[in-house]
Design a protein around this motif. Structure first.
Motif, PDB file in Angstrom:
ATOM      1  N   LEU A   1      70.071   5.683  24.111  1.00 61.62           N
ATOM      2  CA  LEU A   1      69.384   5.839  25.389  1.00 61.62           C
ATOM      3  C   LEU A   1      69.484   4.523  26.147  1.00 61.62           C
ATOM      4  O   LEU A   1      69.464   3.446  25.550  1.00 61.62           O
ATOM      5  CB  LEU A   1      67.910   6.185  25.172  1.00 61.62           C
ATOM      6  N   SER A   2      69.577   4.601  27.449  1.00 60.27           N
ATOM      7  CA  SER A   2      69.751   3.366  28.213  1.00 60.27           C
ATOM      8  C   SER A   2      68.611   3.159  29.194  1.00 60.27           C
ATOM      9  O   SER A   2      67.875   4.083  29.549  1.00 60.27           O
ATOM     10  CB  SER A   2      71.090   3.363  28.953  1.00 60.27           C
ATOM     11  N   LEU A   3      68.488   1.910  29.598  1.00 65.42           N
ATOM     12  CA  LEU A   3      67.429   1.471  30.499  1.00 65.42           C
ATOM     13  C   LEU A   3      68.055   0.518  31.504  1.00 65.42           C
ATOM     14  O   LEU A   3      68.750  -0.418  31.111  1.00 65.42           O
ATOM     15  CB  LEU A   3      66.331   0.790  29.678  1.00 65.42           C
ATOM     16  N   ASN A   4      67.848   0.763  32.778  1.00 68.61           N
ATOM     17  CA  ASN A   4      68.353  -0.127  33.821  1.00 68.61           C
ATOM     18  C   ASN A   4      67.336  -1.231  34.057  1.00 68.61           C
ATOM     19  O   ASN A   4      66.295  -1.005  34.684  1.00 68.61           O
ATOM     20  CB  ASN A   4      68.622   0.657  35.106  1.00 68.61           C
ATOM     21  N   SER A   5      67.625  -2.425  33.547  1.00 70.75           N
ATOM     22  CA  SER A   5      66.675  -3.540  33.636  1.00 70.75           C
ATOM     23  C   SER A   5      66.945  -4.474  34.806  1.00 70.75           C
ATOM     24  O   SER A   5      66.333  -5.535  34.904  1.00 70.75           O
ATOM     25  CB  SER A   5      66.709  -4.351  32.327  1.00 70.75           C
ATOM     26  N   VAL A   6      67.855  -4.117  35.704  1.00 72.23           N
ATOM     27  CA  VAL A   6      68.234  -5.006  36.811  1.00 72.23           C
ATOM     28  C   VAL A   6      67.219  -4.906  37.947  1.00 72.23           C
ATOM     29  O   VAL A   6      66.824  -3.811  38.356  1.00 72.23           O
ATOM     30  CB  VAL A   6      69.637  -4.668  37.333  1.00 72.23           C
ATOM     31  N   ASP A   7      66.809  -6.056  38.457  1.00 75.78           N
ATOM     32  CA  ASP A   7      65.898  -6.136  39.593  1.00 75.78           C
ATOM     33  C   ASP A   7      66.650  -6.728  40.783  1.00 75.78           C
ATOM     34  O   ASP A   7      66.915  -7.936  40.812  1.00 75.78           O
ATOM     35  CB  ASP A   7      64.694  -7.020  39.235  1.00 75.78           C
ATOM     36  N   PRO A   8      67.021  -5.925  41.790  1.00 74.72           N
ATOM     37  CA  PRO A   8      67.744  -6.474  42.936  1.00 74.72           C
ATOM     38  C   PRO A   8      66.966  -7.524  43.704  1.00 74.72           C
ATOM     39  O   PRO A   8      67.550  -8.292  44.482  1.00 74.72           O
ATOM     40  CB  PRO A   8      67.992  -5.232  43.815  1.00 74.72           C
ATOM     41  N   CYS A   9      65.657  -7.591  43.496  1.00 74.03           N
ATOM     42  CA  CYS A   9      64.845  -8.589  44.191  1.00 74.03           C
ATOM     43  C   CYS A   9      64.808  -9.925  43.455  1.00 74.03           C
ATOM     44  O   CYS A   9      64.167 -10.871  43.914  1.00 74.03           O
ATOM     45  CB  CYS A   9      63.429  -8.064  44.376  1.00 74.03           C
ATOM     46  N   ALA A  10      65.465 -10.018  42.309  1.00 75.63           N
ATOM     47  CA  ALA A  10      65.544 -11.264  41.546  1.00 75.63           C
ATOM     48  C   ALA A  10      66.999 -11.544  41.225  1.00 75.63           C
ATOM     49  O   ALA A  10      67.794 -10.620  41.050  1.00 75.63           O
ATOM     50  CB  ALA A  10      64.728 -11.157  40.256  1.00 75.63           C
TER      51      ALA A  10
ATOM     52  N   ARG B   1      60.806  -1.053  34.618  1.00 75.86           N
ATOM     53  CA  ARG B   1      60.054  -0.397  35.682  1.00 75.86           C
ATOM     54  C   ARG B   1      58.932   0.490  35.136  1.00 75.86           C
ATOM     55  O   ARG B   1      59.001   0.990  34.015  1.00 75.86           O
ATOM     56  CB  ARG B   1      61.008   0.425  36.552  1.00 75.86           C
ATOM     57  N   ASN B   2      57.941   0.706  35.999  1.00 74.03           N
ATOM     58  CA  ASN B   2      56.837   1.596  35.652  1.00 74.03           C
ATOM     59  C   ASN B   2      57.390   2.960  35.244  1.00 74.03           C
ATOM     60  O   ASN B   2      58.227   3.538  35.932  1.00 74.03           O
ATOM     61  CB  ASN B   2      55.888   1.770  36.843  1.00 74.03           C
ATOM     62  N   GLY B   3      56.943   3.450  34.143  1.00 75.31           N
ATOM     63  CA  GLY B   3      57.369   4.765  33.678  1.00 75.31           C
ATOM     64  C   GLY B   3      58.579   4.752  32.778  1.00 75.31           C
ATOM     65  O   GLY B   3      58.829   5.735  32.067  1.00 75.31           O
ATOM     66  N   GLU B   4      59.364   3.679  32.778  1.00 78.22           N
ATOM     67  CA  GLU B   4      60.574   3.655  31.971  1.00 78.22           C
ATOM     68  C   GLU B   4      60.274   3.620  30.478  1.00 78.22           C
ATOM     69  O   GLU B   4      60.964   4.255  29.681  1.00 78.22           O
ATOM     70  CB  GLU B   4      61.452   2.459  32.355  1.00 78.22           C
ATOM     71  N   ILE B   5      59.271   2.862  30.083  1.00 77.18           N
ATOM     72  CA  ILE B   5      58.920   2.828  28.657  1.00 77.18           C
ATOM     73  C   ILE B   5      58.473   4.218  28.215  1.00 77.18           C
ATOM     74  O   ILE B   5      58.895   4.716  27.161  1.00 77.18           O
ATOM     75  CB  ILE B   5      57.823   1.790  28.374  1.00 77.18           C
ATOM     76  N   ARG B   6      57.656   4.860  29.042  1.00 76.51           N
ATOM     77  CA  ARG B   6      57.176   6.203  28.714  1.00 76.51           C
ATOM     78  C   ARG B   6      58.347   7.196  28.641  1.00 76.51           C
ATOM     79  O   ARG B   6      58.373   8.072  27.774  1.00 76.51           O
ATOM     80  CB  ARG B   6      56.154   6.652  29.761  1.00 76.51           C
ATOM     81  N   ARG B   7      59.303   7.075  29.561  1.00 76.94           N
ATOM     82  CA  ARG B   7      60.466   7.962  29.531  1.00 76.94           C
ATOM     83  C   ARG B   7      61.228   7.816  28.224  1.00 76.94           C
ATOM     84  O   ARG B   7      61.619   8.811  27.593  1.00 76.94           O
ATOM     85  CB  ARG B   7      61.405   7.653  30.709  1.00 76.94           C
ATOM     86  N   LEU B   8      61.450   6.570  27.789  1.00 75.63           N
ATOM     87  CA  LEU B   8      62.177   6.346  26.547  1.00 75.63           C
ATOM     88  C   LEU B   8      61.383   6.836  25.344  1.00 75.63           C
ATOM     89  O   LEU B   8      61.945   7.458  24.431  1.00 75.63           O
ATOM     90  CB  LEU B   8      62.511   4.860  26.403  1.00 75.63           C
ATOM     91  N   GLU B   9      60.084   6.569  25.337  1.00 72.74           N
ATOM     92  CA  GLU B   9      59.254   7.038  24.230  1.00 72.74           C
ATOM     93  C   GLU B   9      59.373   8.551  24.065  1.00 72.74           C
ATOM     94  O   GLU B   9      59.457   9.062  22.943  1.00 72.74           O
ATOM     95  CB  GLU B   9      57.787   6.655  24.468  1.00 72.74           C
ATOM     96  N   GLY B  10      59.397   9.270  25.180  1.00 70.61           N
ATOM     97  CA  GLY B  10      59.478  10.719  25.123  1.00 70.61           C
ATOM     98  C   GLY B  10      60.865  11.253  24.830  1.00 70.61           C
ATOM     99  O   GLY B  10      61.012  12.463  24.587  1.00 70.61           O
ATOM    100  N   SER B  11      61.869  10.380  24.839  1.00 70.67           N
ATOM    101  CA  SER B  11      63.253  10.827  24.633  1.00 70.67           C
ATOM    102  C   SER B  11      63.805  10.483  23.255  1.00 70.67           C
ATOM    103  O   SER B  11      64.932  10.851  22.930  1.00 70.67           O
ATOM    104  CB  SER B  11      64.160  10.201  25.703  1.00 70.67           C
ATOM    105  N   LEU B  12      63.048   9.752  22.454  1.00 69.27           N
ATOM    106  CA  LEU B  12      63.526   9.361  21.131  1.00 69.27           C
ATOM    107  C   LEU B  12      63.610  10.568  20.210  1.00 69.27           C
ATOM    108  O   LEU B  12      62.795  11.490  20.285  1.00 69.27           O
ATOM    109  CB  LEU B  12      62.605   8.302  20.526  1.00 69.27           C
ATOM    110  N   ASP B  13      64.595  10.559  19.329  1.00 64.50           N
ATOM    111  CA  ASP B  13      64.783  11.628  18.354  1.00 64.50           C
ATOM    112  C   ASP B  13      63.981  11.291  17.095  1.00 64.50           C
ATOM    113  O   ASP B  13      64.311  10.328  16.399  1.00 64.50           O
ATOM    114  CB  ASP B  13      66.266  11.767  18.009  1.00 64.50           C
ATOM    115  N   PRO B  14      62.950  12.049  16.760  1.00 66.33           N
ATOM    116  CA  PRO B  14      62.124  11.695  15.602  1.00 66.33           C
ATOM    117  C   PRO B  14      62.846  11.837  14.267  1.00 66.33           C
ATOM    118  O   PRO B  14      62.384  11.311  13.253  1.00 66.33           O
ATOM    119  CB  PRO B  14      60.951  12.680  15.702  1.00 66.33           C
TER     120      PRO B  14
END
Length: 281
Positions: free
Chosen positions: A109-118, A125-138
């Motif tokens: 699973l991937s996560l876009n960690s780039v901040d164009p403002c930095a 980002r808000n919600g990304e951790i929750r999205r990954l938590e819900g997508s893991l294969d137990p």
């Protein structure tokens, strides 16, 4: 047995042209089930650099998972950087900034960690951790791929991504077993395991596959071979001015639920981590 090749920080436009063909030969010769590229395909997100990067990716014979890095948004073209930061990446690589791939019992699973403002610092980002938590294969092996590391070695002087500590703790608790990252141009696996408070999640921080910055001293990529609770990592290292050496090997296991290294921790080469914001990493 699953084999995943991990490349990061190719920096087309400021890369070693002499190493492109040897790198392709090694990657294709690795017979990987998946090739993961954790960002910085380009050096300054210019169209010509994206064209070089796309041509390179097209020659990889395995399935791909590619995510953006901080160098994959324009640095000096501010209207594009802030209004259309992913335009070049989407045109050259594809529309999905957070792709997911499954290879047998392994889910990446991937996560876009780039901040164009930095310029350098990443963001979870808000919600990304929750999205990954819900997508893991137990029931399988879960790998998270992102550009910015979730944790830094003590001697690295850059700021961590915003919310990185929370992401590291929550993803470990949710069942992620491996994190693939780049950005620092500093290889770290066992050294991270020695200092982390989260040994259930092995952090594989890649060096740079092609960047031509002399202070990095070497280019490299890795192949992860996963067999149940055992992991073998092949490091393919090319010192500056030379081709690839025979691969080095690192061995890890997680039979007890946390990762153990079966060799002394490596001694990371850290000079790249101290470069200025407008240099490379």
């Amino acid at each position: 047995m699953i084999r995943i090749a991990h490349l990061s920080d190719l920096h087309f436009g400021f890369h070693r042209p002499d190493l492109v063909e040897p790198l392709l030969d090694r990657v294709n010769g690795a017979q990987a089930d998946l090739v993961v590229v954790t960002g910085d395909l380009t050096h300054r997100a210019r169209a010509s650099q994206y064209a070089q990067g796309a041509a390179f990716l097209e020659r990889i014979q395995a399935p791909l998972l590619v995510i953006p890095g901080n160098h994959d948004v324009p640095l000096y073209n501010l209207p594009v950087r802030f209004l259309m930061p992913w335009r070049g990446f989407r045109h050259a690589v594809g529309p999905d900034l957070t792709p997911v791939r499954e290879v047998g019992p392994v889910r990446v699973l991937s996560l876009n960690s780039v901040d164009p403002c930095a310029v350098q610092r990443g963001i979870i980002r808000n919600g990304e951790i929750r999205r990954l938590e819900g997508s893991l294969d137990p029931n399988g092996m879960n790998i998270v791929a992102l550009h910015h590391p979730l944790e830094h070695l003590a001697q690295v002087d850059k700021e961590l991504s915003r919310r990185a500590p929370q992401a590291l703790a929550r993803l470990e608790r949710a069942g992620a077993q491996i994190a693939l990252s780049g950005h620092l141009h500093v290889w770290a696996t066992g050294a991270m395991l020695d200092q982390t408070a989260h040994p259930g999640l092995l952090q594989v921080q890649a060096g740079t596959a092609l960047c031509g910055r002399l202070s990095d001293r070497q280019n490299e990529f890795a192949v992860l071979q996963i067999e149940g609770t055992f992991l073998t990592i092949e490091r393919h290292i090319a010192p500056m001015g030379r081709g690839f050496n025979p691969p080095e090997h690192e061995y890890f296991s997680r039979e007890s639920g946390v990762w153990l290294a079966h060799q002394p921790a490596e001694k990371p080469i850290v000079p790249g981590a101290t470069e200025t914001a407008f240099s490379t990493a």
